[in-house]
Design a protein around this motif. Structure first.
Motif, PDB file in Angstrom:
ATOM      1  N   SER A 455      -7.438  -2.175   9.430  1.00 54.06           N
ATOM      2  CA  SER A 455      -7.073  -1.153   8.511  1.00 54.06           C
ATOM      3  C   SER A 455      -6.199  -0.817   7.569  1.00 54.06           C
ATOM      4  O   SER A 455      -5.759  -0.491   6.929  1.00 54.06           O
ATOM      5  CB  SER A 455      -5.830  -0.285  10.486  1.00 54.06           C
ATOM      6  N   GLN A 456      -5.267  -1.957   7.449  1.00 53.86           N
ATOM      7  CA  GLN A 456      -5.629  -2.587   5.745  1.00 53.86           C
ATOM      8  C   GLN A 456      -6.035  -2.950   5.219  1.00 53.86           C
ATOM      9  O   GLN A 456      -5.199  -2.138   3.554  1.00 53.86           O
ATOM     10  CB  GLN A 456      -4.179  -4.298   6.526  1.00 53.86           C
ATOM     11  N   ARG A 457      -7.072  -3.075   5.391  1.00 51.68           N
ATOM     12  CA  ARG A 457      -8.239  -2.392   4.612  1.00 51.68           C
ATOM     13  C   ARG A 457      -8.405  -1.803   3.812  1.00 51.68           C
ATOM     14  O   ARG A 457      -9.103  -1.098   2.326  1.00 51.68           O
ATOM     15  CB  ARG A 457      -9.328  -3.680   4.260  1.00 51.68           C
ATOM     16  N   VAL A 458      -8.127  -0.957   4.823  1.00 50.38           N
ATOM     17  CA  VAL A 458      -8.526   0.664   4.334  1.00 50.38           C
ATOM     18  C   VAL A 458      -7.332   0.930   4.115  1.00 50.38           C
ATOM     19  O   VAL A 458      -7.592   1.724   2.763  1.00 50.38           O
ATOM     20  CB  VAL A 458      -8.816   1.255   5.461  1.00 50.38           C
ATOM     21  N   ILE A 459      -6.840   0.516   3.844  1.00 51.20           N
ATOM     22  CA  ILE A 459      -5.005   1.739   3.556  1.00 51.20           C
ATOM     23  C   ILE A 459      -5.253   0.972   1.986  1.00 51.20           C
ATOM     24  O   ILE A 459      -5.101   1.973   0.716  1.00 51.20           O
ATOM     25  CB  ILE A 459      -4.164   1.219   3.873  1.00 51.20           C
ATOM     26  N   GLN A 463      -8.207   6.024  -1.378  1.00 50.96           N
ATOM     27  CA  GLN A 463      -6.870   6.795  -2.506  1.00 50.96           C
ATOM     28  C   GLN A 463      -6.638   8.274  -1.460  1.00 50.96           C
ATOM     29  O   GLN A 463      -7.388   8.837  -0.663  1.00 50.96           O
ATOM     30  CB  GLN A 463      -8.030   6.727  -4.045  1.00 50.96           C
ATOM     31  N   HIS A 464      -5.149   8.588  -2.391  1.00 47.94           N
ATOM     32  CA  HIS A 464      -5.102  10.059  -1.619  1.00 47.94           C
ATOM     33  C   HIS A 464      -6.587  11.365  -1.369  1.00 47.94           C
ATOM     34  O   HIS A 464      -6.494  11.390  -2.990  1.00 47.94           O
ATOM     35  CB  HIS A 464      -4.446  10.033  -2.493  1.00 47.94           C
ATOM     36  N   ASN A 479      -6.351   5.727  12.851  1.00 43.90           N
ATOM     37  CA  ASN A 479      -5.115   6.497  12.703  1.00 43.90           C
ATOM     38  C   ASN A 479      -3.684   5.512  12.932  1.00 43.90           C
ATOM     39  O   ASN A 479      -2.757   6.164  12.184  1.00 43.90           O
ATOM     40  CB  ASN A 479      -5.115   7.801  13.645  1.00 43.90           C
ATOM     41  N   PHE A 480      -3.489   5.672  14.315  1.00 40.18           N
ATOM     42  CA  PHE A 480      -2.417   4.677  14.089  1.00 40.18           C
ATOM     43  C   PHE A 480      -2.085   3.462  13.163  1.00 40.18           C
ATOM     44  O   PHE A 480      -1.077   3.513  12.378  1.00 40.18           O
ATOM     45  CB  PHE A 480      -2.047   4.036  15.272  1.00 40.18           C
ATOM     46  N   TYR A 481      -3.462   2.767  13.020  1.00 43.35           N
ATOM     47  CA  TYR A 481      -2.855   1.619  11.778  1.00 43.35           C
ATOM     48  C   TYR A 481      -2.670   1.811  10.525  1.00 43.35           C
ATOM     49  O   TYR A 481      -2.365   1.451   9.516  1.00 43.35           O
ATOM     50  CB  TYR A 481      -3.791   0.192  12.153  1.00 43.35           C
ATOM     51  N   THR A 482      -3.250   3.281  10.309  1.00 41.87           N
ATOM     52  CA  THR A 482      -3.263   3.975   9.063  1.00 41.87           C
ATOM     53  C   THR A 482      -2.691   4.366   8.501  1.00 41.87           C
ATOM     54  O   THR A 482      -2.351   4.843   7.372  1.00 41.87           O
ATOM     55  CB  THR A 482      -5.301   3.774   8.475  1.00 41.87           C
ATOM     56  N   GLN A 483      -1.857   5.391   9.547  1.00 45.11           N
ATOM     57  CA  GLN A 483      -1.587   6.276   9.336  1.00 45.11           C
ATOM     58  C   GLN A 483      -2.141   7.750   9.032  1.00 45.11           C
ATOM     59  O   GLN A 483      -1.241   8.823   7.938  1.00 45.11           O
ATOM     60  CB  GLN A 483      -0.245   6.495   8.921  1.00 45.11           C
ATOM     61  N   ILE A 484      -3.306   7.341   9.064  1.00 43.08           N
ATOM     62  CA  ILE A 484      -4.534   8.733   8.129  1.00 43.08           C
ATOM     63  C   ILE A 484      -4.721   9.480   9.128  1.00 43.08           C
ATOM     64  O   ILE A 484      -4.914   8.744  10.052  1.00 43.08           O
ATOM     65  CB  ILE A 484      -5.629   8.147   7.537  1.00 43.08           C
TER      66      ILE A 484
END
Length: 557
Positions: A455-459, A463-464, A479-484
């Protein structure tokens, strides 16, 4: 030792303090040693996080959609915990389970003390605290640990009411009776109708078998159930108004009637719990058949009525969930206090002077059986781990020594007729192994199980405004670890191909084995950006249909 302990047994505050301290060490200390693992923990944490972030405490949401699967009480507890501990962390999300698990241990102590003796209550509390599935669910974000607390509370109030209903103080009798219904209400707010069905069945069946028709009348079912319903409707009515007809249908039919009668998930045969419960109730399952046989025998004739009530509690929960089409081992957690009380009664009487003088000593069979099982398991554990996980076999050595050394000590103290000490050796073996596993082994496994790392790599990549999806698994951990929110959940191959053929840059989380299959079928480039762990075929891979601004680990064309 028995004589010294008999003095301690009369100091109730010491026993309560011991149980609290024991549960604090066993449950609370290690709550933050590893991340939230799927599928349940991150999903429940995400529901609570979206509730807090969205400000809607009535209608739950998950991945941006209305969440109708469970009532809100457990999510409220996580939200409150996150406020107390300043954030949604592994500790704060798991804290309610550890808290309610500890309270259930104390309730079991109270039940044992009130029905049998203070020693029985103490033994029963320790047995419950160290039963495998209960201990695990008390250290995970588990709805069932919370449900078990409220069901146990309701049954405790019923037992107290039954014992005190002839007392002249009508106010106390009325308060306890409505405590029975209040426990049902909060259990229902935790996991739906099963919260009131189980305590109500236990109470009504018990009174019916005793032909206590006046007791059924005095239980005042109509006003009691109206009181229970009123509490539940304080949440459910506003939720239905906001969620509409679809929400009413999902909560009332799909996630209750259909789940029980048709098994919309986890469909298993009727004998499922006969196979699963023995393993999940280790180490105490060895004692349970002897406890039941003793409880219904003439040796226990003076307290057979009290034992029957506990046994009925066990049977009602076991039968109810066996009849349900959908089954998971965690569903029957509400019977664990009953099983622990039966074993606590058996062990308390077995260690007493009258039983020790019994020439047959038949009560020692489960001690020897458990000792033999622990010794063989300790010997086999390093070999099993070396075959399954060759690089991690050294971590099995301490547990092997604990099991084998503990079993030898158990045989030794039994031969010395120190039966109370034998009981505490079993407690120590379990507590030591459980603590070591959660303190040492789980943090090592975290890199395999946690979604946080990828998830850190996803973040860092996304991009927005760019879209991300998962393929054939739920989005909750990400969802939880990226807050996306939202993350698309793709199931079919054609959905995945259509998604990756987008003219915009998109991302997808997919299992490594699924990725290898689709690479042979597609006609467009796939960029592999990150792999959760390359040692397993079920590793999660982050892919995209476009090159990243950050150098990718591997590019497939």
């Amino acid at each position: 030792m028995e004589s010294r302990l008999s003095k301690i047994y009369h100091q109730e505050w010491i026993l309560v303090a011991f149980l609290l301290g024991f549960c604090s060490i066993l449950y609370f200390i290690n709550l933050d040693q590893w991340d939230l693992w799927g599928p349940d923990e991150p999903r429940y944490a995400e529901v609570s996080r979206e509730m807090v972030m969205g400000g809607d405490w009535i209608l739950m949401h998950y991945n941006g959609e209305v969440y109708a699967d469970k009532p809100p009480l457990f999510f409220w507890a996580i939200a409150l915990s996150s406020y107390l501990w300043r954030g949604f962390t592994a500790f704060s999300v798991r804290f309610p389970s550890a808290f309610f698990g500890t309270l259930t241990v104390l309730l079991t102590f109270i039940l044992g003390k009130n029905l049998f003796s203070i020693q029985t209550g103490f033994f029963s509390g320790l047995i419950l605290a160290t039963s495998l599935e209960f201990a695990i669910l008390s250290t995970r974000a588990s709805i069932d640990a919370t449900l078990t607390f409220f069901i146990t509370t309701s049954i405790l109030c019923f037992i107290q009411w039954f014992q005190w209903r002839k007392e002249k103080n009508k106010l106390i009798e009325r308060l306890i009776r409505y405590g029975f219904y209040m426990g049902m209400a909060f259990a229902t707010l935790t996991k739906g109708p099963v919260g009131f069905i189980l305590p109500l069945l236990v109470g009504l069946i018990y009174l019916s078998t005793r032909k206590d028709w006046s007791g059924i009348k005095e239980l005042k079912l109509l006003p009691g159930m109206l009181f229970c319903t009123a509490i539940v409707l304080c949440w459910y009515l506003p939720a239905v108004i906001k969620g509409g007809e679809k929400y009413l249908h999902e909560t009332l039919f799909i996630h209750t009637i259909d789940r029980f009668a048709k098994g919309i998930a986890h469909v298993q045969p009727i004998y499922y719990y006969f196979l699963k419960f023995p393993m999940n109730y280790l180490p105490w399952i060895v004692f349970l058949p002897f406890a039941i046989a003793y409880g219904i025998s003439n040796k226990n004739r003076n307290q057979r009525k009290e034992f029957f009530l506990i046994f009925l509690w066990f049977i009602v929960v076991f039968t109810f969930f066996s009849l349900s089409k959908g089954k998971r081992p965690i569903y029957i957690l509400p019977l664990y206090p009953a099983a622990s009380l039966m074993i606590g009664k058996f062990l308390d009487d077995s260690i007493s002077v009258s039983m020790i003088q019994d020439e047959s000593k038949w009560f020692l069979f489960p001690f020897f059986g458990l000792g033999g099982l622990a010794f063989l398991s300790g010997g086999a554990l390093p070999w099993a781990i070396s075959n399954l996980f060759p690089s991690y076999w050294p971590y099995a050595i301490p547990v092997a020594f604990l099991l084998m050394g503990g079993s030898i000590a158990l045989f030794f103290v039994i031969r010395m007729k120190r039966y109370t000490l034998a009981f505490f050796i079993i407690i120590g073996i379990f507590a030591g192994g459980f603590f070591y596993t959660f303190r040492i082994v789980f943090p090592i496994a975290n890199s395999f199980k946690s979604a946080r790392f990828i998830s850190q790599r996803v973040i860092s990549e996304i991009q927005h405004g760019e879209k991300i999806a998962t393929y054939r698994f739920e989005s909750g951990p990400f969802n939880f670890y990226t807050q996306i929110v939202p993350i698309l959940e793709l199931v079919e191959e054609k959905e995945l191909f259509h998604f990756l053929n987008s003219t915009e840059r998109v991302f997808c989380l997919i299992r490594l084995n699924d990725l290898e299959m689709i690479k042979m079928k597609n006609k467009f480039p796939i960029v592999t950006l990150a792999i959760q762990n390359q040692e397993t075929r079920n590793s999660i891979v982050l892919i995209s249909n476009r090159s990243s601004s950050i150098e990718s680990l591997q590019e497939e064309k």
